[in-house]
Scaffold this motif. Structure first.
Motif, short mmCIF file in Angstrom:
data_model
loop_
_atom_site.label_atom_id
_atom_site.label_comp_id
_atom_site.label_asym_id
_atom_site.label_seq_id
_atom_site.Cartn_x
_atom_site.Cartn_y
_atom_site.Cartn_z
N ASP A 96 -15.82 15.12 -0.59
CA ASP A 96 -14.67 14.93 -1.47
C ASP A 96 -14.01 16.27 -1.78
N ALA A 97 -12.94 16.22 -2.56
CA ALA A 97 -12.14 17.43 -2.77
C ALA A 97 -12.91 18.50 -3.56
N LEU A 136 -1.71 9.14 9.65
CA LEU A 136 -0.61 9.36 8.70
C LEU A 136 -1.08 9.37 7.24
N HIS A 137 -2.38 9.27 7.02
CA HIS A 137 -2.90 9.23 5.64
C HIS A 137 -2.91 10.63 5.04
N ASP A 138 -2.29 10.79 3.88
CA ASP A 138 -2.26 12.16 3.33
C ASP A 138 -2.68 12.28 1.87
N ILE A 139 -3.06 11.18 1.25
CA ILE A 139 -3.39 11.29 -0.19
C ILE A 139 -4.63 12.17 -0.40
N GLY A 140 -5.69 11.86 0.35
CA GLY A 140 -6.92 12.65 0.21
C GLY A 140 -6.69 14.10 0.60
N VAL A 157 0.84 -1.21 0.00
CA VAL A 157 0.00 0.00 0.00
C VAL A 157 0.87 1.25 0.00
N MET A 159 -9.32 20.04 8.33
CA MET A 159 -8.74 18.83 8.93
C MET A 159 -9.23 17.59 8.22
N SER A 160 -8.27 16.68 7.98
CA SER A 160 -8.58 15.41 7.34
C SER A 160 -8.31 14.27 8.31
N GLY A 211 -2.31 11.48 15.14
CA GLY A 211 -2.49 10.03 15.15
C GLY A 211 -2.76 9.42 13.79
N ALA A 270 -17.05 18.23 4.00
CA ALA A 270 -17.04 17.97 2.55
C ALA A 270 -16.71 16.51 2.31
N ALA A 308 -12.62 9.82 4.80
CA ALA A 308 -13.56 8.70 4.58
C ALA A 308 -14.52 8.40 5.75
N THR A 362 -11.05 5.82 12.09
CA THR A 362 -12.09 6.09 13.10
C THR A 362 -11.42 6.48 14.42
CO1 B1M Z 1 -4.52 2.89 5.86
N1 B1M Z 1 -6.35 2.49 6.46
N2 B1M Z 1 -3.85 2.36 7.61
N3 B1M Z 1 -2.79 3.24 5.09
N4 B1M Z 1 -5.37 3.03 4.21
C1 B1M Z 1 -7.43 2.81 5.56
C2 B1M Z 1 -7.94 4.24 5.77
C3 B1M Z 1 -8.53 1.69 5.92
C4 B1M Z 1 -9.99 2.14 5.57
C5 B1M Z 1 -8.17 0.39 5.18
C6 B1M Z 1 -9.10 -0.74 5.53
O1 B1M Z 1 -8.94 -1.39 6.52
N5 B1M Z 1 -10.09 -1.00 4.72
C7 B1M Z 1 -8.25 1.52 7.41
C8 B1M Z 1 -9.01 2.43 8.37
C9 B1M Z 1 -10.11 1.70 9.13
C10 B1M Z 1 -10.84 2.65 10.00
O2 B1M Z 1 -10.32 3.26 10.87
N6 B1M Z 1 -12.12 2.77 9.71
C11 B1M Z 1 -6.75 1.76 7.48
C12 B1M Z 1 -5.89 1.31 8.51
C13 B1M Z 1 -6.55 0.39 9.55
C14 B1M Z 1 -4.53 1.64 8.59
C15 B1M Z 1 -3.52 1.21 9.65
C16 B1M Z 1 -4.04 1.25 11.11
C17 B1M Z 1 -3.02 -0.18 9.26
C18 B1M Z 1 -2.08 -0.85 10.23
O3 B1M Z 1 -1.05 -0.32 10.53
N7 B1M Z 1 -2.50 -2.00 10.71
C19 B1M Z 1 -2.37 2.23 9.43
C20 B1M Z 1 -2.59 3.49 10.27
C21 B1M Z 1 -1.43 4.44 10.21
C22 B1M Z 1 -1.82 5.78 10.82
O4 B1M Z 1 -2.38 6.60 10.14
N8 B1M Z 1 -1.52 5.97 12.10
C23 B1M Z 1 -2.55 2.55 7.98
C24 B1M Z 1 -1.50 2.93 7.14
C25 B1M Z 1 -1.64 3.21 5.79
C26 B1M Z 1 -0.45 3.51 4.87
C27 B1M Z 1 0.63 4.37 5.56
C28 B1M Z 1 0.15 2.21 4.41
C29 B1M Z 1 -1.17 4.19 3.64
C30 B1M Z 1 -1.21 5.74 3.72
C31 B1M Z 1 -0.16 6.37 2.84
C32 B1M Z 1 -0.42 7.84 2.66
O5 B1M Z 1 -1.53 8.34 2.80
N9 B1M Z 1 0.65 8.52 2.33
C33 B1M Z 1 -2.61 3.69 3.81
C34 B1M Z 1 -3.58 3.76 2.78
C35 B1M Z 1 -3.10 4.25 1.43
C36 B1M Z 1 -4.93 3.38 2.98
C37 B1M Z 1 -6.06 3.20 1.94
C38 B1M Z 1 -5.76 1.88 1.22
C39 B1M Z 1 -6.24 4.30 0.92
C40 B1M Z 1 -6.50 5.69 1.50
C41 B1M Z 1 -6.46 6.68 0.38
O6 B1M Z 1 -5.46 7.32 0.14
N10 B1M Z 1 -7.56 6.74 -0.41
C42 B1M Z 1 -7.34 3.14 2.88
C43 B1M Z 1 -8.44 2.23 2.32
C44 B1M Z 1 -9.49 3.01 1.56
O7 B1M Z 1 -9.62 4.20 1.67
N11 B1M Z 1 -10.29 2.30 0.83
C45 B1M Z 1 -6.77 2.85 4.19
C46 B1M Z 1 -7.64 7.58 -1.61
C47 B1M Z 1 -8.00 9.02 -1.23
C48 B1M Z 1 -8.11 9.85 -2.50
O8 B1M Z 1 -9.24 9.00 -0.59
O9 B1M Z 1 -8.28 9.77 1.62
O10 B1M Z 1 -10.73 9.12 1.42
P1 B1M Z 1 -9.52 9.72 0.84
O11 B1M Z 1 -9.82 11.24 0.44
C49 B1M Z 1 -10.97 11.66 -0.24
C50 B1M Z 1 -12.15 12.00 0.69
O12 B1M Z 1 -12.16 11.26 1.89
C51 B1M Z 1 -12.06 13.48 0.88
O13 B1M Z 1 -11.51 13.95 -0.34
C52 B1M Z 1 -10.58 12.99 -0.85
C53 B1M Z 1 -10.56 13.03 -2.38
O14 B1M Z 1 -11.77 13.34 -2.95
N12 B1M Z 1 -11.26 14.07 1.96
C54 B1M Z 1 -11.58 15.31 2.43
C55 B1M Z 1 -10.16 13.64 2.60
N13 B1M Z 1 -9.76 14.54 3.48
C56 B1M Z 1 -10.59 15.59 3.40
C57 B1M Z 1 -10.62 16.81 4.07
C58 B1M Z 1 -11.63 17.72 3.75
C59 B1M Z 1 -12.61 17.41 2.81
C60 B1M Z 1 -12.60 16.21 2.12
O15 B1M Z 1 -11.76 18.93 4.33
C61 B1M Z 1 -10.78 19.37 5.21
#
Ligand code: B1M
Length: 214
Positions: free
Chosen positions: A199-200, A102-106, A64, A147-148, A100, A197, A181, A152
């Motif tokens: 999404d972006a 580390l996710h930064d793509i969104g 990932v 804030m993003s 707490g 919001a 998310a 949970t």
């Molecule tokens: Co993690 N991770 N991750 N992860 N990861 C999730 C979020 C998870 C849903 C995967 C799963 O289990 N299905 C799950 C969270 C479960 C939960 O809490 N509900 C999870 C977990 C459990 C974890 C770890 C705990 C895993 C572990 O260590 N056992 C760990 C936690 C680390 C930590 O943060 N302390 C972890 C680590 C990681 C990586 C480091 C490997 C990596 C992050 C790398 C990085 O970001 N540089 C990672 C990734 C990539 C994901 C998934 C696969 C993809 C997230 C992503 O980038 N999506 C994710 C699974 C998933 O989402 N299906 C998952 C694409 C992105 C474009 O979408 O971020 O939602 P998103 O952003 C959207 C909207 O949400 C919105 O706009 C964006 C674009 O339109 N948005 C905003 C976001 N921020 C906004 C702010 C706004 C408005 C809109 O206003 C301020």
């Protein structure tokens, strides 16, 4: 042609193939595919595939992370196409992923689209403690704190930040927008955020709306 290039981006991202993502993203831009289309139906769609595989235990953290790095490389090629503004920004946004988390793509996509809409952006990165947002609000020229959160377990840091702003007497000085998310409108209301919001693209509309409310 459009479909093939977007599929190539998705498939390279899924494999964590950074060079492939860069090559196909460049090809998409050169082919005149809309930037938003490349982002949504190439890069974000590819990341969704990884997300689903991660959930199903078909890939693990290292894979990932590699895909996330490839995603960043692709996004950096798109950013210049979003950001075409004059000298004077329409408002200032301080953005970060909360403590707490580390996710930064969104967050980076939101930041890029806000920049594209001519907001000045200060990006605090990931794992941002409430006090850092509070300190930024003290400075005075910040309109919106954004804030993003993706976990949970980190959502509550948004509440802590809003409470810290209240305790410092700064809550009325800035607007607060939340997203990510696991965040919902209901959650945003429950912590006293000004805006949510999903999404972006919506984040840009909501940020403009917040500015117009003054
Ligand atoms: Co993690 N991770 N991750 N992860 N990861 C999730 C979020 C998870 C849903 C995967 C799963 O289990 N299905 C799950 C969270 C479960 C939960 O809490 N509900 C999870 C977990 C459990 C974890 C770890 C705990 C895993 C572990 O260590 N056992 C760990 C936690 C680390 C930590 O943060 N302390 C972890 C680590 C990681 C990586 C480091 C490997 C990596 C992050 C790398 C990085 O970001 N540089 C990672 C990734 C990539 C994901 C998934 C696969 C993809 C997230 C992503 O980038 N999506 C994710 C699974 C998933 O989402 N299906 C998952 C694409 C992105 C474009 O979408 O971020 O939602 P998103 O952003 C959207 C909207 O949400 C919105 O706009 C964006 C674009 O339109 N948005 C905003 C976001 N921020 C906004 C702010 C706004 C408005 C809109 O206003 C301020």
């Amino acid at each position: 042609m459009r479909e093939k290039i977007l599929n190539d981006i998705k498939s390279a991202l899924e494999k964590g193939n950074r060079e492939g993502v860069v090559k196909h993203t460049k090809a998409a831009v050169d082919a005149g595919i809309e930037i938003r289309d490349i982002l949504n139906n190439g890069l974000i769609a590819g990341m969704e595939i990884i997300g689903n595989k991660f959930k199903a235990n078909e890939v693990f953290i290292p894979e990932v992370l590699i895909s996330a790095k490839a995603m960043h490389a692709g996004m950096s090629l798109l950013e210049p196409h979003y950001v075409k503004c004059g000298i004077k920004p329409i408002g200032k946004v301080v953005i970060g992923t909360v403590k707490g988390d580390l996710h930064d793509i969104g967050k980076n996509i939101v930041s890029m689209m806000l920049k594209g809409a001519c907001f000045a952006i200060e990006d605090f990165g990931i794992d941002v403690p409430p006090q850092k947002f509070v300190d930024a609000a003290k400075v005075g020229d910040v309109d919106i704190i954004a804030m993003s959160a993706l976990l949970t377990t980190s959502m509550n840091a948004m509440r802590e930040t809003i409470n810290a702003l209240k305790n410092s007497g700064l809550r009325d000085k800035v607007k607060v927008m939340v997203g990510g998310a696991p965040i919902t409108q209901e959650f945003a209301d429950s912590i006293g955020a000004d805006s949510y919001a999903r999404d972006a693209a919506v984040a840009v509309d909501k940020a403009r709306e917040l500015l117009s409310k003054g």
